[in-house]
Design an enzyme around this catalytic site. Sequence first.
Site, PDB file in Angstrom:
ATOM      1  CG  ASP A  13      -2.044  -1.180   0.841  1.00  0.00           C
ATOM      2  OD1 ASP A  13      -2.463  -1.268   0.055  1.00  0.00           O
ATOM      3  OD2 ASP A  13      -2.271  -1.828   2.082  1.00  0.00           O
ATOM      4  CG  HIS A  43      -1.417  -2.954  -7.162  1.00  0.00           C
ATOM      5  ND1 HIS A  43      -0.707  -2.471  -8.156  1.00  0.00           N
ATOM      6  CD2 HIS A  43      -1.515  -3.717  -6.530  1.00  0.00           C
ATOM      7  CE1 HIS A  43       0.342  -3.550  -7.308  1.00  0.00           C
ATOM      8  NE2 HIS A  43      -0.453  -3.620  -6.883  1.00  0.00           N
TER       9      HIS A  43
END
Length: 355
Positions: A13, A43
Amino acid sequence: MGAIIIVDAFWGDSGKGKISAYLTRRENAELCVRAGIGTNAGHSLYLGTLKELQLISTRQLPLGFLNPLTMVAVGAGVAVNPSIFQEEVEKYHLQDRARVDYRCPIITEEHIKQEQESAHLSGKIGSTCSGSGAARADFVLRKAGQAKDIAGLQPYVTDVAYLVNKAARSGTVIVEGSQGALLSLGLSPDYPYVTSGDCTSLAAAAQIGLGWQNISEAVMVLKALPSRVGEGPLPNELSADEIKERGIAEHGVVTGRLRRKAVGIPWGLLRYVAILNSPTQIALTFCEHYDPEVEGVTTRERLTPKVWELITKVEAQTGTPVTLVGTGKLFEHIVDLSERAAHSCVKSNNKKEFV
Ligand code: IMP
Ligand code: MG
């Protein structure tokens, strides 16, 4: 020329997708390949304006499709959920330029159910319950399906391993890794608080069948205030209240969970992951969480002394130049320092003494 592999330093992340999309455009990449584990990874990036954010997010395909001239593909080692693959192809109109390796293991509804019903995975580990781990386990037992067996995937199946090596010899390829080095199944010190495969730069190459001579760069994406979702250690963790007070709350793309966040980079662990990933460049992201004054900055002149100090420390600790700096939510919130890196006294071959 060659393949640029993008991986994450810690627990994911960190904005790998945005860095991948940026480099796919800057380098005119002909191909962008998703490596990593499966659909457990989310994503995302934002287009539009701060007032009207347009979220672009995927779980299966790489965000390199933001360059309309780039082919996008899923590498052989990545577990594929056919419905998610097809949804993303349709949503982003990728019918003509999406591919999936014919060998990819297939995630079924049964795999997802198995993970959701496992108290060990959903409770103790904090799994995303995407079915990726269960599918990979069945693959190891040689009973999973493969992409070539799925009717709906037929227009897209091909030999991505062949394509990626061929493209890397004639032009530039971007490899979008997923998760993070410290979520690696076999290489993280935190087992069992890990995902179901390794997430380092060479693991990404191996997953997609990329030969090492075709690799030109490894970019390690490092989040200025690292985060973790799910269970497992996070050094110098902020409390939920502190996260809120600082206005830096983030939520997971796949599960919507509040991400746990650290107050800063754990330097010993950074030196360790720099050894595991041996990056040639570092992208330092989420700098606006470290110093709100750089929010949305796009030129090096507007980076603050506080952020420059952080850049210098990261370079000194890893022996690797920081070439990209993330400063905000939007796609264009990025400072490109790669010209500086070419003249930098920090050598990009990461040969620091082991510590
Ligand atoms: P799983 O891979 O979904 O079984 O999850 C295992 C652990 O890895 C959990 O702590 C998840 O939160 C974490 N994890 C899996 N994928 C990602 C990701 O893409 N980003 C961040 N954490 C992830
Ligand atoms: Mg993510």
